[in-house]
Motif scaffolding. Structure first.
Motif, PDB file in Angstrom:
ATOM      1  N   LEU A   1      34.687  32.988 -63.390  1.00 52.73           N
ATOM      2  CA  LEU A   1      33.566  33.179 -64.327  1.00 52.73           C
ATOM      3  C   LEU A   1      32.492  32.088 -64.355  1.00 52.73           C
ATOM      4  N   GLY A   2      31.249  32.514 -64.567  1.00 53.92           N
ATOM      5  CA  GLY A   2      30.063  31.661 -64.639  1.00 53.92           C
ATOM      6  C   GLY A   2      28.913  32.430 -64.027  1.00 53.92           C
TER       7      GLY A   2
ATOM      8  N   SER B   1      33.763  36.764 -61.061  1.00 51.03           N
ATOM      9  CA  SER B   1      32.367  37.127 -61.203  1.00 51.03           C
ATOM     10  C   SER B   1      31.696  36.967 -59.849  1.00 51.03           C
ATOM     11  N   MET B   2      30.547  37.585 -59.679  1.00 46.56           N
ATOM     12  CA  MET B   2      29.822  37.476 -58.425  1.00 46.56           C
ATOM     13  C   MET B   2      28.648  36.515 -58.615  1.00 46.56           C
ATOM     14  N   CYS B   3      28.475  35.583 -57.679  1.00 44.73           N
ATOM     15  CA  CYS B   3      27.384  34.616 -57.737  1.00 44.73           C
ATOM     16  C   CYS B   3      26.053  35.367 -57.666  1.00 44.73           C
ATOM     17  N   SER B   4      25.118  35.014 -58.534  1.00 44.95           N
ATOM     18  CA  SER B   4      23.822  35.688 -58.561  1.00 44.95           C
ATOM     19  C   SER B   4      22.950  35.298 -57.372  1.00 44.95           C
ATOM     20  N   ARG B   5      23.336  34.266 -56.640  1.00 47.97           N
ATOM     21  CA  ARG B   5      22.539  33.818 -55.500  1.00 47.97           C
ATOM     22  C   ARG B   5      23.128  34.253 -54.155  1.00 47.97           C
TER      23      ARG B   5
END
Length: 108
Positions: free
Chosen positions: A15-16, A4-8
């Motif tokens: 994942l997370g 997953s790609m970090c939202s920040r």
């Protein structure tokens, strides 16, 4: 393993919603913010004396004394409490919310 790609920081990680460095930095910021919360109105000096003086000021003059255009909803401290002002009638004037809040803690 799904990634997953970090939202920040936009780095890839398992994942997370955020990678571990960003998640721990966010937790640290939230903890610091919680420690530096604003004291209650009572603790800042807006006590029963202020509420009585505010009611008297607004009853005597329902129009903002700063812009003279809008109805007064607050009692503005001419010399702010944070700068040594008091809740006495001579240090209060009627003000609308926008005028009062735009002044911050500046005197007069």
């Amino acid at each position: 393993m799904p990634m997953s790609m970090c939202s920040r920081c936009k780095r890839l990680y398992p994942l997370g919603s955020r990678c571990e460095p960003c998640a721990s930095a966010g937790a640290k910021r939230r903890e610091q913010k919680r420690k530096h919360t604003r004291p209650s109105a009572w603790a800042r000096g807006y006590n029963a004396d202020y509420r009585k003086a505010r009611a008297a000021i607004l009853a005597a003059n329902p129009v903002c004394s700063i812009c003279n255009a809008r109805p007064a909803a607050t009692a503005d401290h001419i010399v702010p409490l944070s700068r040594g002002g008091t809740n006495e009638m001579r240090n209060l004037r009627p003000a609308c919310g926008p005028c009062n809040f735009s002044r911050g803690n500046r005197a007069a």
